[in-house]
Scaffold this active site. Structure first.
Site, short mmCIF file in Angstrom:
data_model
loop_
_atom_site.label_atom_id
_atom_site.label_comp_id
_atom_site.label_asym_id
_atom_site.label_seq_id
_atom_site.Cartn_x
_atom_site.Cartn_y
_atom_site.Cartn_z
N CYS B 15 31.26 122.15 18.30
CA CYS B 15 30.79 123.46 17.84
C CYS B 15 30.50 123.44 16.34
CB CYS B 15 31.87 124.50 18.11
SG CYS B 15 33.40 124.03 17.30
N CYS B 18 33.16 122.24 13.90
CA CYS B 18 33.29 120.78 13.74
C CYS B 18 32.41 120.32 12.58
CB CYS B 18 32.84 120.03 15.00
SG CYS B 18 33.72 120.49 16.48
N ASP B 437 46.65 69.62 25.54
CA ASP B 437 47.77 70.32 26.13
C ASP B 437 47.48 70.34 27.63
OD1 ASP B 437 50.05 71.94 26.22
OD2 ASP B 437 48.78 73.71 26.47
N ASP B 647 44.94 76.17 24.26
CA ASP B 647 44.31 77.46 24.54
C ASP B 647 44.21 78.33 23.29
OD1 ASP B 647 46.86 78.34 24.15
OD2 ASP B 647 47.24 78.91 26.23
N ASP B 651 49.66 77.54 21.53
CA ASP B 651 49.91 76.34 20.75
C ASP B 651 49.27 76.39 19.36
OD1 ASP B 651 47.45 76.27 21.95
OD2 ASP B 651 48.05 74.77 23.42
#
Lengths: 120, 759
Positions: B15, B18, B437, B647, B651
């Site tokens: 409105c 705002c 890994d 990943d 690690d």
């Protein structure tokens, strides 16, 4: 040796000495960032070419390229991993927050013109 | 200081009040001079001082009062950069044409041998002067424009040398034209050298034109990545409570987190998110380099800029703007291209002294030739000085490393290999040990049922065994149970009701199915239940030797409550499975002569089983997660250059400890931050490809540096006349300019050859 040869020999020796003094013995002037922003004019090099900025704080470095030479169309701050194209006559702002103290060089894309950022 | 006017969309306005709230908050922000908010267009226009205020501050002023401002950060877009470059190329082209045509006419009228065929007016020095003036002061203006301000700061570059060289040739020729009698009186022939000044300018500009065109190609990868971005998104938004949902196309920068987006067949997926309805196959090749489309269904994540192939789906935006995977990739590649490779340091040091040294050599050349040159000493001195100034090419040294790095990192990004910086790219070519890994990197990280063994020749079928176990495990929370239930679902087995289910910690489970007692677990469970294991021991040993976790299924006869009356009817083996690309990835590395090591927390038997499947000889088993870093350092202490592949999340310390940390990419910030190289294509063969790319890039850099240094080291003395006393060879300044122009073109072209590398 004829006088003209002596003159030319002395002239070229003086030329060598002058070139050495003019280009290689110049002193860099350091400029500190007073606020959190500093302007660097890019014209025949970087002016100011040595700037000092505070550690750990955000500082805006504004590059304004006025030089049409394509050598200066890019600025490289390799320690901050920045390679930026500088459009002619436009302000390009880089925000740096240095995490390390020390001296960090920057240069044009072809590594011909150099500047230095001192983080204190 | 500059005033900036910026218009950007605002989200969450309902409105007029705002509007007032946002305007008030913006106008209180330091640096903002004017703020206007429009409810109808849902946009705000702000005028601010760029030194006092930033787009971030504007966005936070709006978000502080509960709305979202979609302020664009970049002011200079790629399109503007390209436009400006193309404009300057056009100007350069006309300067080259004018210089070479006018220079050619002067050459025709002055070059011994050629001049006999020229019209007589071209031989007149005054006409040559008139033709040379536009070349020197219009086409060559940029050399002066760069030289004068540089000299003011006591600096010099390439342009300084060209400006000096051509000015000397032009100035001397103009002097001859004005005062031929003075030149004659000192015993010199009054012959001007306007051909030298004009042709040199024309050729150097021509070289610059080709160099600029080639350089535009080195940054193509970034432009391609930016071009991948979708322009609009079809969002489903409700206007308010009780109102129907509206479907509308909005610009991509107005998409906010949580937006529901519809993607139809053949459309680009606008931002990153998760599918909430529908299914499709998605071509992710532009991000991952993987050409086979990936099937996506509810719950799967989708990446912005990838292409939806067949189906329609609705998804929820999870990452927008600079947080999307594409934005992160672009940022990473840009950063890598802005970084400096350690090998460049030598070139850096030399190029900072290069131009002054060449000017000193030019003075020396003039002096030496004048004093020792004999007859025509002045002319020799003059032409050789000009040749020295013209032939020196510091540009080739400056371009040697960065152009190769730009093409190399761009090539990597195209293939799903993201390289963090030039230093990583340089170190990667020296790697001789790669530590993988195991879990989640070489293997899928999720246990799967690999074997179902019938123990007795008759009785239950494999499907019935699986059905019994899946029924029993349905109530279990153990990670292995998940694998069994999943297998059961895949095989569509009947799930029966279980009575009296009991989990026995560290041993297994038991329960009643269809009125008979069922035991499922390890050997300890069977021993405790006094079930005879004799006839399955060899099968157990074989499967365990393959690194699998084996569980035993025993059932009692119907209605029996005495476990010792039970007998074993099957074995089920569960194991983490090896990724499809793992074997080929390891082999590719071994072919490069690199030692491959596997590191894992698993026991030695399991680790060895996986390692032998992949052909890995060195295994570090039973390593606790926090000890991986120590193991990496131990191998480094053997004098090896080590890369750790993981990943990137679990690690991170080991990745950081290694000389190069390689993360199998998920596109998350954590993985990209921790790793030197991120493989977003998740293809293990890319580890070898990354090393191959690094080797090729380094080879290109070394060749470039060799060429750039060699060129200057050899040709500057030749231009000074070092070959003249023995062979009578001197370098005409025109040939010097050809050599100079071709040296930087060849360096950039050599870097561009990297684009043809197949990874």
């Amino acid at each position: 040796m004829s006088p003209d040869k002596i003159f030319v020999a002395l002239f070229s020796l003086a030329g060598v000495a002058f070139t050495y003094w003019f280009f290689l013995m110049r002193k860099e002037q350091e400029v500190s960032a007073i606020s959190d922003s500093i302007d660097i004019t890019v014209e025949g090099g970087y002016n100011p070419e040595v700037i000092s900025i505070p550690f750990g704080k955000i500082t805006k470095i504004n590059f304004i390229r006025k030089d049409p030479s394509n050598c200066l169309e890019e600025v490289v701050l390799s320690d901050f991993k920045i390679r930026k194209y500088l459009p002619l006559n436009q302000k390009v702002t880089l925000e740096l927050t240095p995490q390390k103290k020390g001296e960090f060089k920057f240069s044009c894309g072809m590594n011909m013109f150099h500047g230095k950022i001192i983080v204190k | 200081m500059a005033e900036i006017k910026q218009t950007f969309p605002i989200k969450g306005m309902h409105c007029a009040s705002c509007v007032r709230v946002i305007e008030k908050s913006l106008s209180r922000t330091p640096g903002i001079k004017e703020a206007n908010v429009n409810l109808a267009t849902e946009k705000a226009t702000v005028i601010y001082e760029d030194t006092e205020c930033s787009p971030n501050q504007i966005a936070s002023a709006v978000s502080n009062v509960g709305y979202a401002a979609l302020v664009e950060q970049t002011k200079v877009d790629e399109g503007a950069e390209r436009g400006e470059k193309e404009k300057s190329l056009k100007v350069l082209r006309s300067k080259v044409a004018v210089s070479l045509v006018l220079g050619g006419l002067i050459l025709w009228g002055s070059f011994p041998g050629l001049m006999n065929t020229a019209p007589s007016f071209l031989k007149i020095p005054w006409v040559q002067l008139l033709l040379a003036i536009p070349v020197q002061f219009w086409a060559g203006l940029e050399f002066y424009q760069a030289t004068i301000p540089a000299l003011k700061h006591r600096l010099a570059n390439m342009d300084t040398l060209v400006a000096l060289g051509t000015t000397v040739a032009f100035g001397f020729s103009a002097f001859i034209t004005f005062f031929p009698q003075i030149v004659q009186s000192i015993g010199l022939e009054p012959m001007p050298y306007f051909d030298v000044s004009t042709i040199v300018i024309g050729l150097i500009l021509l070289g610059r034109y080709f160099e600029a065109k080639a350089k535009m190609g080195t940054s193509e990868a970034i432009k391609k990545l930016i071009g991948l971005q979708a322009k609009t998104a079809r969002v489903l938004r409700g206007k308010g409570k009780g109102e129907s949902v509206k479907e509308m196309d909005i610009p991509i920068n107005e998409v906010v987190i949580g937006d529901i987006i519809r993607v139809r067949p053949g459309e680009k997926i606008p931002v990153d998110g998760i599918i909430i309805e529908g299914k499709s196959s998605v071509d992710e090749s532009m991000i991952t380099g993987e050409s086979i489309p990936v099937d996506k269904t509810k719950g799967d994540s989708v990446v912005g800029a990838t292409m939806n192939k067949s189906g329609t789906f609705i998804y929820k935006a999870k990452k927008v703007g600079s947080d999307t995977m594409l934005a992160q990739i672009i940022k990473l590649v840009q950063e890598a291209q802005g970084s400096k490779a350690p090998i460049q340091r030598i070139a850096d040091t030399i190029s900072s002294y290069f131009v002054p040294i060449v000017i000193m050599l030019a003075f020396a050349t003039f002096g030496i030739w004048y004093v020792l040159g004999g007859t025509n000493a002045f002319l020799f001195a003059l032409l050789n000085t000009v040749a020295v100034l013209i032939i020196a090419c510091p540009c080739a040294m400056g371009l040697a490393t960065p152009t190769a790095i730009m093409v190399g990192t761009g090539k990597g990004a195209e293939n799903g290999i993201l390289i963090k910086d030039a230093e990583s790219l340089e170190i990667a070519h020296r790697l001789n040990t790669i530590i993988f890994d195991k879990t989640g990197t070489l293997t899928n990280g999720k246990p799967e049922v690999t074997d179902i063994v019938r123990v007795r020749g008759k009785g239950e079928s494999v499907k019935e065994i699986l059905g019994l176990v899946a029924s029993l495990e349905k109530g279990s929370e153990h990670s292995l149970a998940e694998a069994i239930v999943k297998k059961g679902e895949e095989e569509r087995v009947n799930i029966e009701k279980v009575e009296g289910f009991k989990a026995i910690a560290g041993q297994g489970v038991e329960g009643g199915v269809n009125g008979r007692k069922v035991y499922f677990g390890n050997t300890r469970l069977m021993e405790n239940k006094k079930i005879d294991l004799t006839h399955v021991r060899s099968g157990l040993a074989r499967l365990e030797g393959e690194g699998k976790t084996v569980m035993i299924l025993a059932t009692s006869s119907r209605h029996s409550e005495h476990s010792e009356e039970s007998h074993i009817i099957g074995l089920i083996a569960v194991a983490d499975t090896v990724k499809e690309t793992a074997k080929a990835g390891v082999e590719a590395l071994q072919k490069l002569g690199i030692e491959v090591v596997m590191i894992t927390g698993d026991n030695q038997a399991t680790a060895n089983a996986i390692a032998s499947k992949l052909g890995i000889k060195r295994v570090l088993a039973e390593v606790l997660p926090d000890q991986k870093e120590v193991e990496v350092r131990k191998i480094q202490a053997e004098g090896r250059k080590v890369a750790m592949v993981g990943d990137g999340i679990n690690d991170a310390p080991a990745l950081a400890a290694a000389d190069i940390g390689i993360a199998m990419g998920t596109g998350t910030d954590v993985a990209i931050e921790a790793a030197d190289i991120t493989l977003i294509n998740r293809d293990l063969k890319s580890v070898a490809s990354a090393i191959e790319l690094s080797k090729k890039t380094m080879r290109t850099i070394k060749l470039n540096l060799f060429w750039a240094f060699g060129y200057n080291i050899i040709l500057i003395p030749v231009a000074m006349g070092i070959l003249y006393p023995v062979w009578g060879i001197l370098l005409n300044p025109i040939f010097a300019s050809v050599a100079m122009a071709s040296s930087s073109i060849s360096v950039v072209s050599n870097s561009l050859l990297l684009k043809r590398t197949k990874l």
